[in-house]
Design a protein around this motif. Structure first.
Motif, PDB file in Angstrom:
ATOM      1  N   SER A  49       0.842  -1.195   0.000  1.00  0.00           N
ATOM      2  CA  SER A  49       0.000   0.000   0.000  1.00  0.00           C
ATOM      3  C   SER A  49       0.881   1.251   0.000  1.00  0.00           C
ATOM      4  O   SER A  49       0.632   2.201   0.741  1.00  0.00           O
ATOM      5  N   LEU A  50       1.908   1.243  -0.830  1.00  0.00           N
ATOM      6  CA  LEU A  50       2.879   2.331  -0.878  1.00  0.00           C
ATOM      7  C   LEU A  50       2.996   2.854  -2.312  1.00  0.00           C
ATOM      8  O   LEU A  50       2.324   2.357  -3.214  1.00  0.00           O
ATOM      9  N   SER A  51       3.863   3.849  -2.502  1.00  0.00           N
ATOM     10  CA  SER A  51       4.041   4.446  -3.822  1.00  0.00           C
ATOM     11  C   SER A  51       5.512   4.501  -4.194  1.00  0.00           C
ATOM     12  O   SER A  51       6.398   4.452  -3.327  1.00  0.00           O
ATOM     13  N   PRO A  57       1.252   4.875  -7.469  1.00  0.00           N
ATOM     14  CA  PRO A  57       1.008   3.723  -6.585  1.00  0.00           C
ATOM     15  C   PRO A  57       1.836   2.510  -7.020  1.00  0.00           C
ATOM     16  O   PRO A  57       1.918   2.208  -8.219  1.00  0.00           O
ATOM     17  N   GLY A 135       5.424   5.754   1.747  1.00  0.00           N
ATOM     18  CA  GLY A 135       4.056   6.212   1.943  1.00  0.00           C
ATOM     19  C   GLY A 135       4.019   7.144   3.128  1.00  0.00           C
ATOM     20  O   GLY A 135       5.065   7.432   3.739  1.00  0.00           O
ATOM     21  N   ASP A 136       2.840   7.611   3.496  1.00  0.00           N
ATOM     22  CA  ASP A 136       2.745   8.409   4.712  1.00  0.00           C
ATOM     23  C   ASP A 136       2.760   7.457   5.910  1.00  0.00           C
ATOM     24  O   ASP A 136       2.885   6.236   5.751  1.00  0.00           O
ATOM     25  N   GLN A 139      -0.009   4.701   5.705  1.00  0.00           N
ATOM     26  CA  GLN A 139       0.244   3.703   4.659  1.00  0.00           C
ATOM     27  C   GLN A 139       1.406   2.793   5.050  1.00  0.00           C
ATOM     28  O   GLN A 139       1.372   1.580   4.795  1.00  0.00           O
ATOM     29  N   THR A 140       2.418   3.382   5.664  1.00  0.00           N
ATOM     30  CA  THR A 140       3.562   2.590   6.116  1.00  0.00           C
ATOM     31  C   THR A 140       3.135   1.586   7.172  1.00  0.00           C
ATOM     32  O   THR A 140       3.510   0.405   7.127  1.00  0.00           O
ATOM     33  N   ARG A 142       0.142   0.380   7.668  1.00  0.00           N
ATOM     34  CA  ARG A 142      -0.741  -0.639   7.078  1.00  0.00           C
ATOM     35  C   ARG A 142       0.063  -1.708   6.352  1.00  0.00           C
ATOM     36  O   ARG A 142      -0.186  -2.914   6.511  1.00  0.00           O
ATOM     37  N   THR A 143       1.033  -1.279   5.535  1.00  0.00           N
ATOM     38  CA  THR A 143       1.827  -2.248   4.778  1.00  0.00           C
ATOM     39  C   THR A 143       2.666  -3.115   5.709  1.00  0.00           C
ATOM     40  O   THR A 143       2.781  -4.331   5.509  1.00  0.00           O
ATOM     41  N   ASP A 146       0.427  -5.665   7.180  1.00  0.00           N
ATOM     42  CA  ASP A 146       0.061  -6.692   6.199  1.00  0.00           C
ATOM     43  C   ASP A 146       1.169  -7.735   6.028  1.00  0.00           C
ATOM     44  O   ASP A 146       0.893  -8.902   5.725  1.00  0.00           O
TER      45      ASP A 146
END
Length: 212
Positions: A49-51, A57, A135-136, A139-140, A142-143, A146
């Protein structure tokens, strides 16, 4: 039952048992020998979930046809991250022509300091083909969750450092997660594992439960 009949039955059973034992067990015969942890079939991820540093993305699917090595770290890491990335450089070299089928992704756990320009420069210091993703904070987090990655900010003098999980995840050329490479594995061991992945089809592994 007559004694001779009993002996004949036992003899027949023994021969049958020996015959079966001599046959190869398909599951065991097909199981590849790996130095890393086989997590084929794990529900980790299954994607990031990062860019990329250009803001687009990022996705494991972007690298279909390649083996992907995903490592979480930060640019100011004093030892673990440089060691892991230097090992990745050597792995790529050891793979020879197949090294072109290898993509290294470096996910920062320190987005506060790891800006896009800094990450790009950090990757180029190891290999121009290595890619950084970020990511922000949300997002960091969350990833990392995961992928069951632990990370934490730790005060260090007037600044801080980051504690984090030192493991490299490997996705096969179809985008399925297959391996967890331990930090202590040598480049030679890792390269051998990757060659095995290039030659075998995925089969679900009971160890995947440890990573779900």
């Amino acid at each position: 039952m007559h004694r001779r009949t009993v002996l004949n039955v036992l003899a027949t059973a023994s021969v049958a048992a020996l015959s079966l034992a001599a046959l190869p067990t398909p599951a065991l015969a097909a199981a590849p020998r790996l130095s890393g942890i086989d997590i084929t079939g794990s529900s980790l991820g299954p994607d990031i979930s990062l860019s990329y540093t250009n803001g687009k993305p990022a996705s494991i699917k972007d690298f279909h046809g390649k083996l992907v090595l995903l490592f979480f770290g930060f640019t100011q890491c004093p030892d673990i991250c440089p060691t892991a990335l230097s090992r990745a450089v050597e792995i790529k070299r050891l793979l020879g022509a197949d090294g072109q089928r290898l993509q290294v992704l470096f996910a920062t756990v320190d987005p506060e300091r790891d800006t896009a320009p800094l990450l790009d420069a950090y990757m180029k210091a190891f290999d121009p083909g290595f890619i950084a993703i970020r990511g922000d904070k949300a997002q960091t987090a969350r990833t990392a969750k995961d992928f069951k990655i632990y990370y934490s900010k730790v005060a260090s003098g007037s600044s801080y450092t980051m504690d984090h999980t030192a493991i490299t995840y490997v996705f096969d050329d179809k985008g399925a997660i297959r391996l967890a490479l331990r930090h202590e594995q040598t480049a030679e061991q890792c390269a051998a594992d990757l060659r095995t992945l290039l030659q075998t089809k995925p089969t679900s592994n009971f160890l995947k439960g440890l990573f779900q």
